[in-house]
Motif scaffolding. Structure first.
Motif, PDB file in Angstrom:
ATOM      1  N   ARG A  80       8.970  25.873 -15.865  1.00 57.77           N
ATOM      2  CA  ARG A  80       7.308  26.105 -16.323  1.00 57.77           C
ATOM      3  C   ARG A  80       6.560  25.687 -15.285  1.00 57.77           C
ATOM      4  N   PRO A  81       5.419  26.234 -15.055  1.00 63.16           N
ATOM      5  CA  PRO A  81       4.262  25.929 -13.813  1.00 63.16           C
ATOM      6  C   PRO A  81       3.416  24.804 -14.828  1.00 63.16           C
ATOM      7  N   PHE A  82       3.127  23.739 -13.820  1.00 61.37           N
ATOM      8  CA  PHE A  82       2.478  22.660 -14.326  1.00 61.37           C
ATOM      9  C   PHE A  82       1.315  22.179 -13.130  1.00 61.37           C
ATOM     10  N   MET A  83       0.196  21.641 -13.505  1.00 59.68           N
ATOM     11  CA  MET A  83      -0.469  21.142 -12.396  1.00 59.68           C
ATOM     12  C   MET A  83      -0.086  19.541 -12.585  1.00 59.68           C
ATOM     13  N   VAL A  84       0.311  18.863 -11.519  1.00 54.18           N
ATOM     14  CA  VAL A  84       0.932  17.602 -11.381  1.00 54.18           C
ATOM     15  C   VAL A  84      -0.466  16.745 -10.549  1.00 54.18           C
ATOM     16  N   PHE A  85      -0.693  15.573 -10.991  1.00 51.38           N
ATOM     17  CA  PHE A  85      -1.620  14.596 -10.528  1.00 51.38           C
ATOM     18  C   PHE A  85      -0.600  13.120 -10.446  1.00 51.38           C
ATOM     19  N   ALA A  86      -0.555  12.854  -9.031  1.00 45.85           N
ATOM     20  CA  ALA A  86       0.073  11.319  -8.654  1.00 45.85           C
ATOM     21  C   ALA A  86      -0.797  10.464  -7.816  1.00 45.85           C
ATOM     22  N   ASN A  87      -1.072   9.474  -8.500  1.00 48.01           N
ATOM     23  CA  ASN A  87      -1.982   8.527  -7.643  1.00 48.01           C
ATOM     24  C   ASN A  87      -1.204   7.803  -6.758  1.00 48.01           C
ATOM     25  N   ASP A  88      -1.596   7.564  -5.601  1.00 48.48           N
ATOM     26  CA  ASP A  88      -0.980   7.088  -4.317  1.00 48.48           C
ATOM     27  C   ASP A  88      -1.321   5.703  -4.224  1.00 48.48           C
ATOM     28  N   ALA A  89      -0.591   4.778  -4.889  1.00 49.25           N
ATOM     29  CA  ALA A  89      -0.816   3.414  -4.928  1.00 49.25           C
ATOM     30  C   ALA A  89      -0.784   2.650  -3.761  1.00 49.25           C
ATOM     31  N   THR A  90      -0.298   3.454  -2.621  1.00 51.12           N
ATOM     32  CA  THR A  90      -0.277   2.875  -1.303  1.00 51.12           C
ATOM     33  C   THR A  90      -1.422   2.801  -0.464  1.00 51.12           C
ATOM     34  N   VAL A  91      -2.312   3.758  -1.244  1.00 48.92           N
ATOM     35  CA  VAL A  91      -3.675   3.947  -0.611  1.00 48.92           C
ATOM     36  C   VAL A  91      -4.576   3.046  -1.342  1.00 48.92           C
ATOM     37  N   LYS A  92      -5.289   2.018  -0.981  1.00 50.88           N
ATOM     38  CA  LYS A  92      -6.062   1.242  -1.836  1.00 50.88           C
ATOM     39  C   LYS A  92      -5.711   1.027  -3.328  1.00 50.88           C
ATOM     40  N   GLY A  93      -4.501   0.914  -3.479  1.00 51.17           N
ATOM     41  CA  GLY A  93      -3.951   0.736  -4.923  1.00 51.17           C
ATOM     42  C   GLY A  93      -4.362   1.916  -5.719  1.00 51.17           C
ATOM     43  N   GLY A  94      -4.236   3.341  -5.165  1.00 52.61           N
ATOM     44  CA  GLY A  94      -4.472   4.284  -5.806  1.00 52.61           C
ATOM     45  C   GLY A  94      -5.787   4.400  -6.543  1.00 52.61           C
ATOM     46  N   THR A  95      -6.986   3.770  -5.908  1.00 48.82           N
ATOM     47  CA  THR A  95      -8.280   3.711  -6.476  1.00 48.82           C
ATOM     48  C   THR A  95      -9.039   5.079  -6.481  1.00 48.82           C
ATOM     49  N   TYR A  96      -9.844   5.336  -7.248  1.00 52.16           N
ATOM     50  CA  TYR A  96     -10.743   6.776  -7.471  1.00 52.16           C
ATOM     51  C   TYR A  96     -11.705   6.495  -6.257  1.00 52.16           C
ATOM     52  N   PHE A  97     -11.482   7.064  -5.313  1.00 55.30           N
ATOM     53  CA  PHE A  97     -12.951   7.313  -4.449  1.00 55.30           C
ATOM     54  C   PHE A  97     -13.763   8.809  -4.832  1.00 55.30           C
ATOM     55  N   PRO A  98     -14.902   8.896  -4.512  1.00 56.35           N
ATOM     56  CA  PRO A  98     -15.446  10.124  -5.032  1.00 56.35           C
ATOM     57  C   PRO A  98     -14.726  11.155  -4.630  1.00 56.35           C
ATOM     58  N   LEU A  99     -14.453  11.450  -3.611  1.00 57.14           N
ATOM     59  CA  LEU A  99     -13.412  12.665  -3.206  1.00 57.14           C
ATOM     60  C   LEU A  99     -12.126  12.666  -4.125  1.00 57.14           C
ATOM     61  N   GLY A 100     -11.682  11.666  -4.463  1.00 60.04           N
ATOM     62  CA  GLY A 100     -10.540  11.655  -5.186  1.00 60.04           C
ATOM     63  C   GLY A 100     -10.692  12.036  -6.753  1.00 60.04           C
TER      64      GLY A 100
END
Length: 534
Positions: A101-121
Motif C-alpha cells: 500500500r502507498p504511504f507517505m513516510v516521514f523520518a527525522n534524521d538525528a545525525t543532522v542537529k539531533g533531528g530538530t525542526y528548522f523552518p524548512l523542516g
C-alpha cells in the motif's frame, strides 16, 4: 494514437554542444544530492550507530517493500540556506509502498542537529502531509527528533502553518480515515511528542525511544527534579503505564516490522496496476540533454521531448493546427494515461483558449494532467492587448486552478511570470512539481528585468536633462543579472521547497510513472470551474 517521429540528428554539433552544456548543470545537482544523502557529520553517524540505531534513510529503506522505490519529496531542502549545513532539512520524506500500500513516510534524521525542526523542516513536513491528504495516503512517522531548533523559534512556532499545523493535520487525516502510524525510534521531545501521541497506533523501541513534553534538563530547570530520560519517558513507561504507545519493540528493525504489520491492516487497498502494460519510448530518453537547447532563448522542440517521454512515443494531439504554440494531447507514461501540455513558443490568445478547453476535457474524463514548462509568458503589445489576451489568459489560469484531477508540473526550460501560473506553477496547486537541472524560473527574465530598470532610470535622468552613461547602465544591469541567475537555479528553488525535486531527464519517466501511480487511486473530486470571461 499517432507515433511521434524524431527529426533530431544525434550526431550533429548542436546536439553534442547541448549535451556538454547540460552536464555542467547536472554536476551541480549531483554534488548537492550527495550531500543530502550523506546526512550529518561522520561523528554524528558514529554516535548514532553506537546507540544501535539505523539512520533515517536505512529505516525508510527497510520499512518499504523490498525492491520498491521511494518517491522522495524535498531531498535538496535547506541546501545552503542556513548558516550551517542542514542536509534535507533533517527530514527524509516521500511516498513508498509498505505492505503493498502507498504511504507517505516521514523520518527525522538525528545525525543532522539531533533531528530538530528548522523552518524548512516544518514546511517539508507540512508539504508531505498535504500530498498525502490530496492523494488519500496514510502516513508513517519514524520519529527521532529533539523538537524545534530553538534559536529560530519565531519562524517555527506562532503562525498558522508552523509546527502546530503538523498535529492538526494528523488529527484531521485520522478523522478522514487515513491511517496515522508512528514509530518512536529515538528522542521525541516537547511539541514533537504530540506526533506519536496523536497517531492511531504507536510503536516504541526499548532503550532508545523516549517521549516527553519536557526533557530531563527542562524538568530540572523548571522543578529541580533530577530524572533520567528512560524513567521520564521511556518505552517501558509508555507501553506499560501511560498508554502513550501501543507496541513495544526491541530494536529499530523490530519496530519497522510491527509498522509493516499495522500498514497491512490498513483499509487502503493495495496499489492499482497501470491501465496498460508499460512500454519504453521509441527514442532513448538519454538523448534528452542533447535535445534541450544550450541557451534558454533557443527553441526546445516540444514533440522531440514527448517522443522520449511517452510510452511507445505515442501521442493523440488535441487541435494540432490551432494555437500551435502550446501542444496538448493524451498519451501514457509507465502505462498510466496522462494529458500533456507542453509549450512550443510564447502563449497567444488562441493557445490559451485551446489549453483551457483541453483541461476541461481531461477534467471531465478524469485524466491526470502533466504540464511541461518552457515559457517566457504571454505575448505582449498593443495588438494583443486589444485582442483580449489578458481575458483569454485568465481562462487558462481559471481552468488550471479549478481542475480537480491530479496535476503535475515539470520545468524543462524557462518558466517565467504569468506563463508559470498558466502552466500550473507552484501556486496553482500541482500535486508534485520538479525542474530539470538546466531549467530556470523567475518572475521575469533577467535580461528583461535589467532592460526595464535601465529604461526607468533613463527616463528619470531625461527629465533632469541628461542621459544614462554606459557605466551607470552597467551598475544597474550587472547586479540584476547576477542575482536573477542565482535565484533562477533549480537548486535554489529546491532548497526552498518551491519545487519538490530536481529530476534528471534520464530519470524523468520513472519520476512521472511514480507520480501517476501515487495518484491513480486518489479520491475523485468534482471539478467546478469559475466564471470564464467570454
Amino acid at each position: 494514437m499517432t507515433a511521434l517521429r524524431s527529426h533530431i540528428d544525434v550526431a550533429s554539433e548542436g546536439f553534442r554542444r547541448n549535451a556538454e552544456d547540460f552536464e555542467v548543470n547536472r554536476e551541480v545537482i549531483a554534488r548537492a544530492r550527495a550531500a543530502a544523502l550523506a546526512g550529518g557529520t561522520e561523528k554524528a553517524h558514529r554516535k548514532h550507530a553506537a546507540r544501535g540505531k539505523l539512520t533515517a534513510r536505512q529505516r525508510v529503506a527497510r520499512l518499504l517493500d523490498p525492491g520498491t522505490p521511494l518517491l522522495e519529496v524535498g531531498q535538496l531542502a535547506a541546501h545552503d540556506v542556513y548558516d550551517e549545513p542542514v542536509p534535507s532539512a533533517a527530514l527524509v520524506t516521500g511516498v513508498g509502498i509498505v505492505a503493498g500500500r502507498p504511504f507517505m513516510v516521514f523520518a527525522n534524521d538525528a545525525t543532522v542537529k539531533g533531528g530538530t525542526y528548522f523552518p524548512l523542516g516544518v514546511r517539508k513536513h507540512l508539504r508531505g502531509q498535504k500530498i498525502a491528504r490530496e492523494n488519500g495516503l496514510g502516513c508513517i512517522y519514524l520519529v527521532d527528533s529533539g523538537g524545534v531548533f530553538l534559536p529560530l523559534q519565531e519562524d517555527l512556532f506562532p503562525d498558522e502553518d508552523h509546527l502546530g499545523r503538523i498535529f492538526r493535520n494528523i488529527a484531521e487525516m485520522s478523522a478522514e480515515g487515513l491511517p496515522q502510524l508512528a514509530g518512536v525510534l529515538g528522542s521525541c521531545t516537547a511539541g514533537g511528542a504530540y506526533i506519536p501521541a496523536m497517531c492511531d497506533e504507536t510503536v516504541m523501541v526499548r532503550g532508545t525511544g523516549t517521549v516527553f513534553l519536557g526533557g530531563p534538563q527542562l524538568v530540572r530547570a523548571a522543578t529541580g527534579e533530577v530524572v533520567d530520560a528512560e524513567t521520564l519517558g521511556g518505552a517501558d513507561l509508555h507501553t506499560r503505564v501511560t498508554g502513550v504507545a501501543d507496541h513495544l519493540a526491541e530494536t529499530d528493525d523490530h519496530a519497522l516490522q510491527i509498522l509493516r504489520d499495522l500498514a497491512a491492516r490498513s483499509s487502503r487497498p493495495p496499489l492499482s496496476p497501470p491501465a496498460r502494460t508499460p512500454r519504453p519510448p521509441k527514442y532513448d530518453p538519454a538523448e534528452l540533454p542533447g535535445v534541450v537547447s544550450a541557451g534558454l532563448k533557443e527553441h526546445i522542440p516540444a514533440r522531440e521531448i514527448l517522443a522520449r517521454l511517452l510510452d511507445e512515443s505515442e501521442f493523440t494531439e488535441y487541435r494540432a493546427r490551432f494555437g500551435p504554440t502550446i501542444v496538448c494531447g493524451t498519451g501514457h507514461v509507465g502505462g498510466y494515461p496522462v494529458g500533456v501540455l507542453i509549450n512550443d513558443g510564447v502563449l497567444f490568445s488562441e493557445s490559451a483558449q485551446k489549453a483551457a478547453n483541453f483541461i476541461e476535457v481531461c477534467a471531465q474524463r478524469d485524466i491526470p494532467l502533466l504540464f511541461l514548462h518552457n515559457i517566457n509568458g504571454f505575448m505582449v503589445g498593443a495588438e494583443y492587448e486589444a485582442g483580449g489576451i489578458t481575458k483569454h489568459g485568465a481562462k487558462l489560469v481559471n481552468a488550471v486552478s479549478c481542475a480537480k484531477v491530479p496535476k503535475f508540473s515539470l520545468v524543462i526550460g524557462g518558466s517565467y511570470g504569468a506563463g508559470n501560473f498558466a502552466m500550473c506553477g507552484r501556486s496553482m496547486g500541482s500535486q508534485l512539481m520538479a525542474m530539470w537541472p538546466s531549467a530556470r524560473s523567475t518572475v521575469v527574465g533577467a535580461e528583461q528585468t535589467a532592460k526595464v530598470m535601465t529604461l526607468i532610470r533613463g527616463d528619470q535622468l531625461a527629465k533632469e536633462g541628461r542621459e544614462l552613461t554606459p557605466e551607470e547602465e552597467a551598475e544597474i544591469r550587472e547586479p540584476i543579472l547576477a542575482s536573477y541567475e542565482r535565484q533562477a537555479q533549480p537548486l535554489y528553488y529546491a532548497a526552498r521547497l518551491w519545487v519538490d525535486a530536481v529530476v534528471d531527464p534520464v530519470e524523468t519517466r520513472d519520476w512521472l510513472a511514480l507520480c501517476l501511480a501515487m495518484a491513480a487511486d486518489a479520491p475523485k473530486r468534482e471539478t467546478r470551474f469559475g466564471v470564464f470571461r467570454m
